[in-house]
Motif scaffolding. Structure first.
Motif, PDB file in Angstrom:
ATOM      1  N   ILE A  52       6.167   5.156  -0.366  1.00 41.45           N
ATOM      2  CA  ILE A  52       6.888   5.284   0.821  1.00 41.45           C
ATOM      3  C   ILE A  52       6.784   4.077   1.743  1.00 41.45           C
ATOM      4  O   ILE A  52       7.829   3.549   2.329  1.00 41.45           O
ATOM      5  N   LEU A  53       5.420   3.368   1.619  1.00 40.97           N
ATOM      6  CA  LEU A  53       5.126   2.450   2.795  1.00 40.97           C
ATOM      7  C   LEU A  53       5.765   1.156   2.103  1.00 40.97           C
ATOM      8  O   LEU A  53       6.432   0.447   2.875  1.00 40.97           O
ATOM      9  N   ASP A  54       5.623   0.907   0.757  1.00 40.71           N
ATOM     10  CA  ASP A  54       5.816  -0.500   0.377  1.00 40.71           C
ATOM     11  C   ASP A  54       7.401  -0.609  -0.119  1.00 40.71           C
ATOM     12  O   ASP A  54       7.791  -1.770  -0.002  1.00 40.71           O
ATOM     13  N   ILE A  55       8.019   0.393  -0.653  1.00 43.91           N
ATOM     14  CA  ILE A  55       9.329   0.461  -1.304  1.00 43.91           C
ATOM     15  C   ILE A  55      10.403   0.818  -0.512  1.00 43.91           C
ATOM     16  O   ILE A  55      11.567   0.502  -0.303  1.00 43.91           O
ATOM     17  N   GLU A  56      10.270   2.136   0.046  1.00 44.96           N
ATOM     18  CA  GLU A  56      10.953   2.845   0.946  1.00 44.96           C
ATOM     19  C   GLU A  56      11.373   2.360   2.425  1.00 44.96           C
ATOM     20  O   GLU A  56      12.206   3.135   3.226  1.00 44.96           O
ATOM     21  N   LYS A  57      10.341   1.936   3.125  1.00 50.14           N
ATOM     22  CA  LYS A  57      10.505   1.658   4.257  1.00 50.14           C
ATOM     23  C   LYS A  57      11.492   1.010   4.715  1.00 50.14           C
ATOM     24  O   LYS A  57      11.976  -0.150   4.202  1.00 50.14           O
TER      25      LYS A  57
END
Length: 305
Positions: free
Chosen positions: A129-134
């Motif tokens: 969520i933090l690295d890819i979907e942000k």
């Protein structure tokens, strides 16, 4: 190497504050209301999908307890908006997923939950969520398959003639069976030494040797993979870990895959682990070929101080 979801979750909480502290909470007062993105007119939502779509759009809906959710033949898949839509139209060449069989859940997984709560309810890793979907605009694709695709796995353990037109509970046994069925047919897999491309109807192996390894992996090894924790497999290494990594790449069965037909809730705070939402493996399909489909905007994860 396995991720460290607890540590990452703490970092996420430090960045995003109360948004992460209560992933099961309904939308905050003043939060943007979800919009129906496709079809443009709510009156054009297929009747089978209408109650599900209405509940997703209702800001007053409360989250459904995962253990109480049941399958109904209507499925939900969370996609990036750019993969599902081109403006107000379904994306030409858009598919439900990138693999021959894709993970699905029920629309209730997104009911009354913000995007973060939805992603955590369907097993997204906090690091993902933090690295890819942000910052990535996400949508809920709500759909039903054509009548030629049936729900439910065969009960006799035998391979049915229509095995590739079934929606299966997402269990270890069904993943193993699908891996065997797909690799047994040369037309259903390809070799790409340089890495994956978008080939949504075929498994992608790195070499013929890797395909042979998948085909010949013994049942006793599958039993160990099924019964052993992801981190323990990684620490031990060997053929079992190689096969587990292969299943992750070929099907998207991450370290959070429970293998019992339910999603893993990845951000539950201080609560005890709970049963997740119903989870399925369904045959991939072009969005345009689905007889009933609607797309609801879910927004994007915004992380700030």
């Amino acid at each position: 190497m396995p991720r460290m979801p607890l540590v990452v979750a703490l970092c996420l909480t430090a960045f995003a504050g109360t948004v992460l502290a209560q992933p099961d909470a309904p939308a905050r007062p003043g939060a943007p209301v979800r919009k129906l993105l496709y079809p443009a007119d709510p009156l054009d939502v297929p009747p089978a999908l209408k109650p599900h779509v209405e509940r997703l759009l209702d800001p007053d809906q409360k989250p459904v307890e995962p253990g109480a959710a049941k399958g109904s033949g209507v499925y939900l898949r969370v996609l990036s908006r750019r993969h599902a839509l081109d403006g107000a139209k379904l994306k030409s060449g858009g598919w439900v997923g990138a693999r021959p069989f894709v993970f699905l859940t029920v629309p209730d997984a997104a009911r009354g939950r913000d995007l973060l709560g939805t992603l955590s309810a369907i097993g997204y890793d906090p690091e993902e969520i933090l690295d890819i979907e942000k910052g990535v605009e996400k949508v809920a694709v709500v759909f039903a398959y054509p009548d030629t695709i049936r729900a439910g796995a065969p009960k006799d353990g035998k391979r049915p003639a229509d095995w590739d037109r079934r929606v299966y509970p997402a269990t270890w046994d069904n993943v193993f069976a699908l891996a065997d069925h797909l690799t047994a047919d040369k037309d259903r897999w390809t070799v790409r030494p340089e890495g994956d491309a978008f080939v949504p109807t075929k498994l992608q192996f790195r070499s013929d040797k890797e395909a042979a390894f998948a085909t010949g992996f013994p049942d006793v090894g599958k039993a160990r993979v099924k019964a052993t924790d992801y981190a323990a497999l990684w620490e031990t290494g060997g053929a079992d870990w190689v096969y587990r990594q292969l299943i992750e790449r070929l099907f998207g069965a991450s370290e959070h895959f429970r293998g019992d037909g339910r999603t893993k809730l990845t951000l539950v705070g201080k609560r005890n682990p709970r049963v997740g939402f119903p989870e399925f493996l369904g045959p991939n399909a072009e969005l345009k070929d689905l007889p009933a489909i609607a797309v609801v905007g879910l927004g994007a994860i915004r992380v700030g101080e």
